[in-house]
Design an enzyme around this catalytic site. Structure first.
Site, PDB file in Angstrom:
ATOM      1  N   GLN A 139       0.482  -5.919  -9.597  1.00 51.36           N
ATOM      2  CA  GLN A 139       1.850  -6.025 -10.103  1.00 51.36           C
ATOM      3  C   GLN A 139       1.936  -6.643 -11.499  1.00 51.36           C
ATOM      4  OE1 GLN A 139       3.205  -7.699  -6.061  1.00 51.36           O
ATOM      5  NE2 GLN A 139       5.009  -6.565  -6.737  1.00 51.36           N
ATOM      6  N   ARG A 147      -0.147 -19.045  -6.680  1.00 49.64           N
ATOM      7  CA  ARG A 147      -0.770 -18.055  -5.796  1.00 49.64           C
ATOM      8  C   ARG A 147      -0.971 -16.748  -6.564  1.00 49.64           C
ATOM      9  NH1 ARG A 147       1.786 -14.372  -1.222  1.00 49.64           N
ATOM     10  NH2 ARG A 147      -0.151 -13.415  -0.521  1.00 49.64           N
ATOM     11  N   HIS A 165      -4.172  -7.661  -1.913  1.00 51.45           N
ATOM     12  CA  HIS A 165      -2.718  -7.501  -1.965  1.00 51.45           C
ATOM     13  C   HIS A 165      -2.416  -6.031  -2.289  1.00 51.45           C
ATOM     14  CE1 HIS A 165       1.235  -9.813  -2.673  1.00 51.45           C
ATOM     15  NE2 HIS A 165       1.553  -8.538  -2.753  1.00 51.45           N
ATOM     16  N   ASN A 222      -2.756  -9.766   2.375  1.00 51.22           N
ATOM     17  CA  ASN A 222      -1.326  -9.955   2.257  1.00 51.22           C
ATOM     18  C   ASN A 222      -0.582  -8.888   3.064  1.00 51.22           C
ATOM     19  OD1 ASN A 222       1.087 -11.210   0.856  1.00 51.22           O
ATOM     20  ND2 ASN A 222       1.358  -9.065   0.274  1.00 51.22           N
ATOM     21  N   GLU A 223       0.278  -9.324   3.949  1.00 50.13           N
ATOM     22  CA  GLU A 223       1.211  -8.441   4.651  1.00 50.13           C
ATOM     23  C   GLU A 223       0.586  -7.172   5.225  1.00 50.13           C
ATOM     24  OE1 GLU A 223       4.572  -7.691   2.128  1.00 50.13           O
ATOM     25  OE2 GLU A 223       5.206  -9.770   2.148  1.00 50.13           O
ATOM     26  N   ASN A 230       5.545 -14.952   4.667  1.00 52.69           N
ATOM     27  CA  ASN A 230       6.362 -14.356   3.616  1.00 52.69           C
ATOM     28  C   ASN A 230       7.724 -14.043   4.235  1.00 52.69           C
ATOM     29  OD1 ASN A 230       3.995 -14.421   2.168  1.00 52.69           O
ATOM     30  ND2 ASN A 230       3.797 -12.208   1.939  1.00 52.69           N
ATOM     31  N   TYR A 269      11.764 -12.977   3.497  1.00 50.28           N
ATOM     32  CA  TYR A 269      12.762 -12.512   2.544  1.00 50.28           C
ATOM     33  C   TYR A 269      14.169 -12.395   3.114  1.00 50.28           C
ATOM     34  CZ  TYR A 269       9.232 -11.565  -0.969  1.00 50.28           C
ATOM     35  OH  TYR A 269       8.239 -11.717  -1.895  1.00 50.28           O
ATOM     36  N   GLU A 314       5.555 -16.570   0.255  1.00 49.47           N
ATOM     37  CA  GLU A 314       6.447 -15.780  -0.591  1.00 49.47           C
ATOM     38  C   GLU A 314       7.876 -15.936  -0.117  1.00 49.47           C
ATOM     39  OE1 GLU A 314       5.777 -11.545  -1.094  1.00 49.47           O
ATOM     40  OE2 GLU A 314       3.629 -11.901  -1.318  1.00 49.47           O
ATOM     41  N   TRP A 350       8.531 -16.120  -4.981  1.00 49.03           N
ATOM     42  CA  TRP A 350       8.153 -14.802  -5.474  1.00 49.03           C
ATOM     43  C   TRP A 350       9.224 -14.389  -6.464  1.00 49.03           C
ATOM     44  CZ3 TRP A 350       3.878 -11.924  -5.177  1.00 49.03           C
ATOM     45  CH2 TRP A 350       3.950 -10.658  -5.792  1.00 49.03           C
ATOM     46  N   GLU A 373       7.368  -3.702  -9.238  1.00 47.94           N
ATOM     47  CA  GLU A 373       7.792  -3.898  -7.853  1.00 47.94           C
ATOM     48  C   GLU A 373       7.510  -2.629  -7.026  1.00 47.94           C
ATOM     49  OE1 GLU A 373       8.458  -6.346  -5.928  1.00 47.94           O
ATOM     50  OE2 GLU A 373       9.388  -5.251  -4.293  1.00 47.94           O
ATOM     51  N   TRP A 374       6.237  -2.253  -6.969  1.00 48.45           N
ATOM     52  CA  TRP A 374       5.763  -1.148  -6.138  1.00 48.45           C
ATOM     53  C   TRP A 374       6.616   0.114  -6.323  1.00 48.45           C
ATOM     54  CZ3 TRP A 374       1.213  -2.844  -5.509  1.00 48.45           C
ATOM     55  CH2 TRP A 374       0.948  -4.174  -5.219  1.00 48.45           C
TER      56      TRP A 374
HETATM   57  C1  PNW Z   1       6.313  -8.243  -0.578  1.00 46.38           C
HETATM   58  N1  PNW Z   1      10.159  -4.011   2.358  1.00 46.38           N
HETATM   59  O1  PNW Z   1       6.315  -6.926  -0.160  1.00 46.38           O
HETATM   60  C2  PNW Z   1       5.047  -8.247  -1.361  1.00 46.38           C
HETATM   61  O2  PNW Z   1       4.077  -9.133  -0.872  1.00 46.38           O
HETATM   62  C3  PNW Z   1       5.241  -8.394  -2.825  1.00 46.38           C
HETATM   63  O3  PNW Z   1       4.164  -7.808  -3.481  1.00 46.38           O
HETATM   64  C4  PNW Z   1       6.568  -7.789  -3.244  1.00 46.38           C
HETATM   65  O4  PNW Z   1       6.715  -7.749  -4.619  1.00 46.38           O
HETATM   66  C5  PNW Z   1       7.649  -8.618  -2.582  1.00 46.38           C
HETATM   67  O5  PNW Z   1       7.505  -8.610  -1.179  1.00 46.38           O
HETATM   68  C6  PNW Z   1       9.070  -8.176  -2.914  1.00 46.38           C
HETATM   69  O6  PNW Z   1       9.339  -6.922  -2.378  1.00 46.38           O
HETATM   70  C7  PNW Z   1       7.325  -6.288   0.443  1.00 46.38           C
HETATM   71  O7  PNW Z   1      10.423  -2.867   1.924  1.00 46.38           O
HETATM   72  C8  PNW Z   1       7.498  -4.973   0.114  1.00 46.38           C
HETATM   73  O8  PNW Z   1      10.760  -4.466   3.365  1.00 46.38           O
HETATM   74  C9  PNW Z   1       8.434  -4.211   0.733  1.00 46.38           C
HETATM   75  C10 PNW Z   1       9.207  -4.790   1.713  1.00 46.38           C
HETATM   76  C11 PNW Z   1       9.038  -6.137   2.057  1.00 46.38           C
HETATM   77  C12 PNW Z   1       8.102  -6.870   1.414  1.00 46.38           C
END
Ligand code: PNW
Length: 472
Positions: free
Chosen positions: A16, A74, A119, A163-164, A306, A308, A374, A418, A425-426
């Site tokens: 990223q 991190r 990651h 990671n995840e 992590n 969110y 995160e 984060w 952002e992917w």
């Molecule tokens: C995390 N979703 O990923 C990642 O660890 C990070 O690299 C990323 O930037 C961050 O969250 C913010 O998105 C996710 O779609 C990616 O639910 C996608 C999802 C959740 C977490």
């Protein structure tokens, strides 16, 4: 209010932020491939080819880290930067030199590194051999992990293996919206999750046997999960659906590590019910752990979370005849209308969900030490340097962490925002900004500028760090 050694951190990941996708002997990763192949689902065809260019501009990142007053940072290592083909036969010395400099510079600034080995960015050479679907990947990951412990473990004391795994499994191998873009609903995700767990367990055991005595660090796996509660707390159906919802995200990876060495019973039974309906053989989708392999139970030295967002949950609405994780889980998460949604549609802002999840983790997983590895708040649309909403968010969330510590007795060891920087952002490319620092991607030097929320987070850190000093 916070323990003296509380970790105040921020997080990033290699793909990223680094850029330099093919310089100095780096091998391609599945994200390089995913972004470069046309017709994929990345926003406006963007890629992490350059992004923040942290490979060239690491010292600018360090400046940001110091400006925030972080105690911890991190970062993740790019596997294919260190080992271009994924295996230790060929080491890229310039990659090794880069990460050595990063780690040494952090320590010289009194900032402790937390290092993630993986990651989302598998070396393409390994994907070509089957990637995470192949059982051999566990041993290959283990040797990469040993290479990293050997190279950096004299200085790195906090390790995250993967990671995840949920996101790799689900978004990468079920929905196909993350690299490697595999769409095999109800099949590949369970296999990938399984091999990730096997790889993690091997790496933990290697550390335990070969490095722990000498290096004295801790190793865990970063697990992402929403907080979930029943849509109608009085409804037994909603309550049962909530249990399944949590079992299929948090439990999938935490149960094997912290509770039984195996998947949650309700996850296994839900999958078997659907399998039977659809004519799949028992045990053909969610694999079993072999008795001949290193055990999963106890292979986490702390809980890496992590967090969110949150959901309210009811039984699923998707047709039972469908093969897939959602149909197996049979639970639907909805966003409460009172929750503000920030930027991306999935990210409802629910700070007290973190406190509830931490309490749940304490009660369910035998009171582990927890690092929140995160947590963040995103911006979309026109850049707002005076991001007062995000300032409020950081205040609220730190408040919830304090309550978890003081009122619920959760053993929280640290908090990582984060992210340090706006970054790639992917699938959302650069359209979603999570940084404490704004990055101007239109300029070659990628200048970093603190958002108001960055200055606010620095203020929060300095306030609590000085309070803990007074406490001694
Ligand atoms: C995390 N979703 O990923 C990642 O660890 C990070 O690299 C990323 O930037 C961050 O969250 C913010 O998105 C996710 O779609 C990616 O639910 C996608 C999802 C959740 C977490």
């Amino acid at each position: 209010m916070f323990p003296t050694n509380f970790a105040w951190g921020a997080a990033t990941s290699a793909y990223q932020i680094e850029g330099g996708w093919d310089v100095d002997d780096k091998g391609p990763s599945i994200w390089d491939t995913f972004c470069h192949e046309g017709g994929r689902l990345v926003f406006e065809g963007q890629s992490g080819d350059v992004t923040c260019n942290s490979y060239e501009l690491w010292e600018e990142d360090l400046r940001c880290i110091r400006q925030l007053g972080l105690t911890h940072y991190r970062l993740s290592l790019s596997w294919s930067r260190l080992l271009p083909e994924g295996i230790t036969r060929h080491v890229n010395q310039k990659g090794l030199r880069y990460y050595n400099k990063v780690i040494n510079d952090l320590l010289a600034s009194d900032v402790l590194p937390m290092v993630t080995l993986y990651h989302f960015d598998l070396p393409q050479a390994l994907q070509d051999q089957g990637g995470w679907k192949s059982p051999e990947i566990a041993a290959i990951f283990d040797s990469y992990a040993c290479f990293c412990f050997e190279s950096f473990g004299d200085r790195v004391k906090l390790w995250i293996t993967l990671n995840e795994p949920y996101v790799c499994a689900k978004l990468g191998h079920e929905d196909g919206i993350f690299a490697p873009g595999v769409k095999e609903p109800g099949m590949a995700a369970y296999l990938v999750g399984h091999n990730m767990l096997r790889g993690h367990a091997r790496a933990w055991h290697s550390y335990n046997v070969l490095y722990r005595a000498k290096q004295g660090g801790s190793v865990s796996l970063a697990i992402n999960s929403d907080w979930a509660e029943p849509l109608d707390p009085a409804s037994p159906d909603d309550t049962a659906a909530t249990e399944r919802y949590l079992a299929f995200t948090l439990g999938w990876f935490a149960w094997p590590l912290f509770v039984t060495g195996d998947y949650p019973e309700v996850m296994r039974s839900s999958i078997e019910v659907r399998s039977k309906e659809l004519g799949y053989q028992e045990g053909s989708r969610l694999p079993r752990f072999s008795k001949d392999e290193p055990s999963l139970l106890g292979t986490a030295d702390f809980f890496a979370l992590n967090y969110y967002t949150s959901r309210r949950v009811k039984p699923g609405e998707c047709c039972p005849g469908l093969l897939g994780l959602k149909s197996d889980r049979d639970a639907e998460g909805v966003v409460d209308p009172s929750w503000p949604v920030c930027g991306v549609s999935w990210l409802a802002v629910v700070p007290d969900g973190l406190r509830k999840l931490l309490k749940y983790i304490k009660d369910t997983f035998n009171n582990p030490a927890v690092y929140i590895t995160e947590n963040g708040f995103s911006q979309v649309g026109p850049v707002d340097m005076e991001d007062v909403q995000r300032c409020g968010f950081y205040h609220d969330i730190i408040q919830e962490v304090a309550r978890a510590l003081r009122e619920d007795g959760v053993d929280v060891r640290g908090y990582f925002a984060w992210s340090l920087l706006d970054n790639f952002e992917w699938a959302d490319g650069f359209s979603v900004r999570f940084g404490l620092f704004h990055v101007d991607f239109s300029r070659p030097k990628r200048p970093r500028t603190a958002y108001r929320s960055g200055r606010e987070y620095a203020g929060i850190i300095s306030k609590y760090r000085s309070q803990t000093m007074v406490n001694i």
